[in-house]
Enzyme design. Sequence first.
Site, PDB file in Angstrom:
ATOM      1  N   TYR A  85       0.840  -1.201   0.000  1.00 20.18           N
ATOM      2  CA  TYR A  85       0.000   0.000   0.000  1.00 20.18           C
ATOM      3  C   TYR A  85       0.873   1.249   0.000  1.00 20.18           C
ATOM      4  O   TYR A  85       0.578   2.230  -0.676  1.00 20.18           O
ATOM      5  CB  TYR A  85      -0.937   0.024   1.213  1.00 20.18           C
ATOM      6  CG  TYR A  85      -1.933   1.155   1.123  1.00 20.18           C
ATOM      7  CD1 TYR A  85      -3.166   0.942   0.501  1.00 20.18           C
ATOM      8  CD2 TYR A  85      -1.638   2.424   1.596  1.00 20.18           C
ATOM      9  CE1 TYR A  85      -4.071   1.976   0.361  1.00 20.18           C
ATOM     10  CE2 TYR A  85      -2.537   3.469   1.462  1.00 20.18           C
ATOM     11  CZ  TYR A  85      -3.755   3.240   0.842  1.00 20.18           C
ATOM     12  OH  TYR A  85      -4.644   4.267   0.697  1.00 20.18           O
ATOM     13  N   PHE A 105      -6.950  21.855 -24.387  1.00 17.40           N
ATOM     14  CA  PHE A 105      -7.266  20.440 -24.478  1.00 17.40           C
ATOM     15  C   PHE A 105      -8.522  20.208 -23.659  1.00 17.40           C
ATOM     16  O   PHE A 105      -8.748  20.863 -22.649  1.00 17.40           O
ATOM     17  CB  PHE A 105      -6.110  19.548 -23.995  1.00 17.40           C
ATOM     18  CG  PHE A 105      -6.436  18.097 -24.202  1.00 17.40           C
ATOM     19  CD1 PHE A 105      -6.431  17.559 -25.482  1.00 17.40           C
ATOM     20  CD2 PHE A 105      -6.824  17.284 -23.148  1.00 17.40           C
ATOM     21  CE1 PHE A 105      -6.804  16.233 -25.696  1.00 17.40           C
ATOM     22  CE2 PHE A 105      -7.192  15.960 -23.363  1.00 17.40           C
ATOM     23  CZ  PHE A 105      -7.178  15.433 -24.643  1.00 17.40           C
ATOM     24  N   THR A 106      -9.336  19.258 -24.107  1.00 16.00           N
ATOM     25  CA  THR A 106     -10.685  19.058 -23.537  1.00 16.00           C
ATOM     26  C   THR A 106     -10.673  18.940 -22.009  1.00 16.00           C
ATOM     27  O   THR A 106     -11.288  19.753 -21.313  1.00 16.00           O
ATOM     28  CB  THR A 106     -11.322  17.801 -24.149  1.00 16.00           C
ATOM     29  OG1 THR A 106     -10.418  16.703 -24.009  1.00 16.00           O
ATOM     30  CG2 THR A 106     -11.612  18.018 -25.629  1.00 16.00           C
ATOM     31  N   ASP A 155       2.056  20.480 -20.164  1.00 13.29           N
ATOM     32  CA  ASP A 155       1.245  19.303 -20.479  1.00 13.29           C
ATOM     33  C   ASP A 155       2.131  18.433 -21.360  1.00 13.29           C
ATOM     34  O   ASP A 155       2.249  18.646 -22.561  1.00 13.29           O
ATOM     35  CB  ASP A 155      -0.044  19.715 -21.190  1.00 13.29           C
ATOM     36  CG  ASP A 155      -0.920  18.510 -21.537  1.00 13.29           C
ATOM     37  OD1 ASP A 155      -0.414  17.373 -21.483  1.00 13.29           O
ATOM     38  OD2 ASP A 155      -2.100  18.716 -21.866  1.00 13.29           O
ATOM     39  N   LYS A 183       0.099   7.849 -23.365  1.00 13.70           N
ATOM     40  CA  LYS A 183       0.536   8.215 -24.718  1.00 13.70           C
ATOM     41  C   LYS A 183       2.022   7.890 -24.890  1.00 13.70           C
ATOM     42  O   LYS A 183       2.368   6.724 -25.057  1.00 13.70           O
ATOM     43  CB  LYS A 183       0.236   9.680 -24.995  1.00 13.70           C
ATOM     44  CG  LYS A 183      -1.242   9.950 -25.302  1.00 13.70           C
ATOM     45  CD  LYS A 183      -2.060  10.284 -24.112  1.00 13.70           C
ATOM     46  CE  LYS A 183      -3.472  10.694 -24.453  1.00 13.70           C
ATOM     47  NZ  LYS A 183      -3.971  11.750 -23.599  1.00 13.70           N
ATOM     48  N   ARG A 230     -12.600  15.818 -33.914  1.00 18.99           N
ATOM     49  CA  ARG A 230     -11.953  16.883 -33.166  1.00 18.99           C
ATOM     50  C   ARG A 230     -12.390  18.189 -33.815  1.00 18.99           C
ATOM     51  O   ARG A 230     -11.693  18.759 -34.639  1.00 18.99           O
ATOM     52  CB  ARG A 230     -10.420  16.736 -33.180  1.00 18.99           C
ATOM     53  CG  ARG A 230      -9.890  15.762 -32.137  1.00 18.99           C
ATOM     54  CD  ARG A 230     -10.240  16.209 -30.739  1.00 18.99           C
ATOM     55  NE  ARG A 230      -9.749  15.364 -29.655  1.00 18.99           N
ATOM     56  CZ  ARG A 230     -10.496  15.035 -28.589  1.00 18.99           C
ATOM     57  NH1 ARG A 230     -11.743  15.404 -28.490  1.00 18.99           N
ATOM     58  NH2 ARG A 230      -9.979  14.336 -27.603  1.00 18.99           N
ATOM     59  N   PHE A 262     -18.392  15.089 -26.296  1.00 14.26           N
ATOM     60  CA  PHE A 262     -17.963  14.216 -27.393  1.00 14.26           C
ATOM     61  C   PHE A 262     -17.860  12.758 -26.979  1.00 14.26           C
ATOM     62  O   PHE A 262     -17.970  11.863 -27.804  1.00 14.26           O
ATOM     63  CB  PHE A 262     -16.613  14.684 -27.961  1.00 14.26           C
ATOM     64  CG  PHE A 262     -15.508  14.742 -26.945  1.00 14.26           C
ATOM     65  CD1 PHE A 262     -15.367  15.851 -26.123  1.00 14.26           C
ATOM     66  CD2 PHE A 262     -14.622  13.690 -26.803  1.00 14.26           C
ATOM     67  CE1 PHE A 262     -14.361  15.903 -25.173  1.00 14.26           C
ATOM     68  CE2 PHE A 262     -13.611  13.733 -25.852  1.00 14.26           C
ATOM     69  CZ  PHE A 262     -13.491  14.845 -25.033  1.00 14.26           C
TER      70      PHE A 262
HETATM   71  C1  LIG Z   1      -4.823  12.605 -23.127  1.00 19.19           C
HETATM   72  C2  LIG Z   1      -4.464  13.976 -22.800  1.00 19.19           C
HETATM   73  C3  LIG Z   1      -4.715  14.518 -21.540  1.00 19.19           C
HETATM   74  C4  LIG Z   1      -5.504  13.795 -20.471  1.00 19.19           C
HETATM   75  O1  LIG Z   1      -4.953  12.595 -20.093  1.00 19.19           O
HETATM   76  P1  LIG Z   1      -5.823  11.314 -19.699  1.00 19.19           P
HETATM   77  O2  LIG Z   1      -4.793  10.284 -19.352  1.00 19.19           O
HETATM   78  O3  LIG Z   1      -6.655  10.925 -20.873  1.00 19.19           O
HETATM   79  O4  LIG Z   1      -6.673  11.665 -18.525  1.00 19.19           O
HETATM   80  C5  LIG Z   1      -4.272  15.812 -21.296  1.00 19.19           C
HETATM   81  N1  LIG Z   1      -3.650  16.534 -22.234  1.00 19.19           N
HETATM   82  C6  LIG Z   1      -3.397  16.044 -23.463  1.00 19.19           C
HETATM   83  C7  LIG Z   1      -2.706  16.886 -24.470  1.00 19.19           C
HETATM   84  C8  LIG Z   1      -3.801  14.759 -23.792  1.00 19.19           C
HETATM   85  O5  LIG Z   1      -3.583  14.289 -25.025  1.00 19.19           O
END
Ligand SMILES: *Cc1c(COP(=O)(O)O)cnc(C)c1O
Length: 463
Positions: free
Chosen positions: A73, A125-126, A216, A259, A383, A450
Amino acid sequence: MEKRSWAEPYKIKMVELIKMTTKEERQAAIIEAGYNTFLLKSEDVYIDLLTDSGVGAMSDRQWAGIMMGDEAYAGSRNFYHLRDAVESHYSYRFTVPTHQGRGAENILSQLLIKEGDYLPGNMYFTTTRLHQELAGGTFVDIIIDEAHDPNSTHPFKGNVDFIKLDNLVNEVGADKIPYVCIATCVNMAGGQPISLASLRELRKWCDKHGILIVHDMTRVAENAYFIQQREEGYRSKTVKEIVSEICELTDAATMSSKKDAMVNIGGFLAMNDARLYEQACELVVVYEGLHTYGGMAGRDMEALAIGITESVQDDHMQARVGQIEYLWDRLESAGVPLVKPCGGHAVFLDARAMLPHLPQNQFPAQALAAALYVESGIRAMERGVVSAGRDKNTGQNRLPKLELVRLTIPRRVYTQAHMDVTAESVIRVMKHADEVKGLRFTYEPRMLRFFQGRFEECLAGTE
Ligand SMILES: *Cc1c(COP(=O)(O)O)cnc(C)c1O
């Protein structure tokens, strides 16, 4: 110069079988999914280009790391491996694991943003913008204008427009701007990089005004590769060196490790300031988990630590972006309207140019993604206006200049033959583009619509 072919710096050890479907089956599936590719069953998809998030192929070493999970943990050894990998590759001193990128965005937004603040960023970004808004802030776009023009071939469309930044400071005052959010390889602009020259200038600007830079860093390795290829003076530097140089210019970072780092789940928040780290440790236990796992299993932290190392290798990046350039070149030479230049994680179709008969309030990119699925079983993502959502003050649809369909390429997953099939399918859809009908909402979620929104085809002659 003679063009040399490249090949992937790996070979395939295990395969996953995929299913072909008939056009009739796909027609039924897209109606059931409300014309939203997010609502399709994965089983009904042939080539899945919805996203590059969490769908990369892990290496045998990463899988070996999974077996080395220390599921204590508190204080798991895998956490320390992750922390060391972040510090040695990304330069940030402190790491707080989170379940994925948005978990990190939530914590950081709550810590740094006050009601009435402004958050400049090189395009939105969303999830990032939503967390900024939920914390009481307002996002302000300070990316160069070229980023909003799919036809501009600017090599660094992720760059900052300093006139826009100066105007914002003059209007609202530096004390209303806690940080500038900089995305590397800007997703919403088409996977377009920021140059080190722009980032260095931003560092100076932020130091002058006492404003932080939050990075980011979801696709920092891809951005570094473009710097190596395109920016004066970086040809002989490695991707790994350039990644460090980018990170060193920023103060804190949010990461979706699904990613670049090729794991199925995970993320983190990283920073250099000890006080901010302490505060993040307090908040992470509320939303994610103890600060030494933050919602991740020990095994996943281990796979992530290894994935970080693999993600900054030059041969990996060359194959990664090389595959996307291959698809981009095939589509470009067939006359398909694309975002230029080729981006780092995806090829973006310009839906407005492909479907000029559809007004933006009939969601051309959403309709195009649905049509591509029905044609070939390939799943892409909208997008455009659907992703952009509604303005938080007026309630009106935001109408972005970029109305795109994203063909996102997972890392180390598909072959060149899959890219050929994809190119041929897009070209077939383009030939019959005038048959694609506009869409309207039958269900519109209040936030991040979306993901779960549902649509039906507009009847001829109606709105
Ligand atoms: C995917 C993404 C996020 C958010 O990350 P999640 O792991 O999906 O929560 C933030 N900023 C960018 C540019 C992304 O591509």
